[in-house]
Design an enzyme around this catalytic site. Sequence first.
Site, PDB file in Angstrom:
ATOM      1  N   ASN A  63       0.960  -0.978  -0.401  1.00 22.33           N
ATOM      2  CA  ASN A  63      -0.409   0.188   0.563  1.00 22.33           C
ATOM      3  C   ASN A  63       1.254   0.890   0.178  1.00 22.33           C
ATOM      4  OD1 ASN A  63      -1.728   1.983   0.473  1.00 22.33           O
ATOM      5  ND2 ASN A  63      -2.325   1.415   2.138  1.00 22.33           N
ATOM      6  N   LYS A  70       0.060   4.097  -0.044  1.00 20.96           N
ATOM      7  CA  LYS A  70      -0.013   5.711   0.619  1.00 20.96           C
ATOM      8  C   LYS A  70      -0.581   6.483  -0.451  1.00 20.96           C
ATOM      9  CE  LYS A  70       0.406   3.186   4.783  1.00 20.96           C
ATOM     10  NZ  LYS A  70       0.156   3.109   5.994  1.00 20.96           N
ATOM     11  N   HIS A 100      -9.668   0.664   5.604  1.00 24.64           N
ATOM     12  CA  HIS A 100      -8.176   1.232   5.925  1.00 24.64           C
ATOM     13  C   HIS A 100      -8.178   1.843   7.031  1.00 24.64           C
ATOM     14  CE1 HIS A 100      -3.896   2.192   6.814  1.00 24.64           C
ATOM     15  NE2 HIS A 100      -3.735   1.259   6.015  1.00 24.64           N
ATOM     16  N   GLU A 102      -6.850   4.289   8.075  1.00 29.81           N
ATOM     17  CA  GLU A 102      -6.605   6.122   7.986  1.00 29.81           C
ATOM     18  C   GLU A 102      -7.067   6.361   7.114  1.00 29.81           C
ATOM     19  OE1 GLU A 102      -3.002   5.551   5.637  1.00 29.81           O
ATOM     20  OE2 GLU A 102      -1.735   4.905   7.465  1.00 29.81           O
ATOM     21  N   GLU A 159      -5.298  -5.009  10.400  1.00 24.74           N
ATOM     22  CA  GLU A 159      -4.240  -3.931  10.574  1.00 24.74           C
ATOM     23  C   GLU A 159      -4.825  -3.713  12.377  1.00 24.74           C
ATOM     24  OE1 GLU A 159      -2.608  -3.372   6.597  1.00 24.74           O
ATOM     25  OE2 GLU A 159      -3.698  -1.588   7.009  1.00 24.74           O
ATOM     26  N   GLY A 163       2.333   1.800  10.859  1.00 29.50           N
ATOM     27  CA  GLY A 163       3.352   2.713  10.795  1.00 29.50           C
ATOM     28  C   GLY A 163       3.830   3.407  12.115  1.00 29.50           C
ATOM     29  N   SER A 167       3.839  -2.527  10.418  1.00 26.21           N
ATOM     30  CA  SER A 167       5.181  -2.447  10.479  1.00 26.21           C
ATOM     31  C   SER A 167       5.463  -3.721   9.897  1.00 26.21           C
ATOM     32  CB  SER A 167       4.878  -1.923  11.969  1.00 26.21           C
ATOM     33  OG  SER A 167       4.998  -0.535  12.558  1.00 26.21           O
ATOM     34  N   GLY A 193       3.066  -0.760   4.331  1.00 28.84           N
ATOM     35  CA  GLY A 193       3.137   0.345   3.687  1.00 28.84           C
ATOM     36  C   GLY A 193       4.084   0.485   3.535  1.00 28.84           C
ATOM     37  N   GLY A 194       4.603   0.622   4.462  1.00 22.11           N
ATOM     38  CA  GLY A 194       5.949   1.592   5.027  1.00 22.11           C
ATOM     39  C   GLY A 194       6.439   0.460   3.565  1.00 22.11           C
TER      40      GLY A 194
HETATM   41  C1  PEP Z   1      -0.859  -0.205   5.806  1.00 21.20           C
HETATM   42  O1  PEP Z   1      -1.029   1.123   5.708  1.00 21.20           O
HETATM   43  O2  PEP Z   1      -1.466  -0.873   5.428  1.00 21.20           O
HETATM   44  C2  PEP Z   1       0.440  -0.659   6.260  1.00 21.20           C
HETATM   45  C3  PEP Z   1       0.158  -1.827   6.913  1.00 21.20           C
HETATM   46  O3  PEP Z   1       1.262   0.599   6.970  1.00 21.20           O
HETATM   47  P1  PEP Z   1       2.918   0.002   7.471  1.00 21.20           P
HETATM   48  O4  PEP Z   1       3.536  -1.236   6.521  1.00 21.20           O
HETATM   49  O5  PEP Z   1       3.551   1.277   7.274  1.00 21.20           O
HETATM   50  O6  PEP Z   1       2.508  -0.203   8.950  1.00 21.20           O
END
Ligand code: PEP
Length: 253
Positions: free
Chosen positions: A9, A11, A96, A98, A169, A175, A215, A236-237
């Site tokens: 993702n 973002k 999600h 967010e 999640e 994050g 993460s 994500g990151g």
């Molecule tokens: C996400 O936004 O779906 C996510 C899991 O982010 P991160 O891996 O950065 O925690």
Amino acid sequence: MRRKIVAGNWKMNLTFQQARELALRLNTWVKAHKPIAEIIVAPPHLYLEQINKDLRNSTITVASQNVSAMPNGAFTGDVSAEQLLSIGTKISIVGHSERRAYHYEQDKYIGKKITHLYEHGMSPILCVGEKLEDREQGKHFDVVEEQVTIALERQDPENLKKNLIVAYEPVWAIGTGKTATPDQAQEMHAFIRKTIGNQHGLSVANRTTILYGGSVNAGNARDLFEQYDIDGALVGGASLNLDDFTTIISARK
Ligand code: PEP
């Protein structure tokens, strides 16, 4: 039966040029390494058409990060399932954390998004997960049960059987660099599968792909993937860095 998937993702990150470059470099890696896991990337809406074209001959699937709960009409800034499909996008992340936090999206509304996706033969990646205070108060199972149950309550079991990806999640792990332990994640994934089984039957539950997100990185992916009910990851990151993302993909055996 269950798919093994590693999804990235992106973002609201990367310029158009950077996103295309990352997609093309990932595709080169995939062609050379032929990973076991299916790979999905979710760029910003604005780049979907071009990245779909760039990855036309690739095994990587391009997903959107969101979709409207409405079919069409006066909804400024929204993008519908039909519009996404018209540029070749067949999967969308919905719910999600967010979107839930910054756009106040709730479970029934998220369920409408899933219905529109199914109406167009598309697949949802339904994100669920508790906040830190929910876990601290021992409410994490109740919170996740409600999220899953309400979002899926009006869906046709035949659609769910064919195409359902859920991402667990925990909000406190997104994050933040804090990951759920493999045991915590397995416990919740098994609970989600049981919840889907109670609601829609075992044949749906046993086909549902459940990803862990929060993460995930090159160092912790392998231990998470060893858990029975963890089918893959939503990243994500770490999906923005080719080396990290491909290490995570390789860990999904
Ligand atoms: C996400 O936004 O779906 C996510 C899991 O982010 P991160 O891996 O950065 O925690």
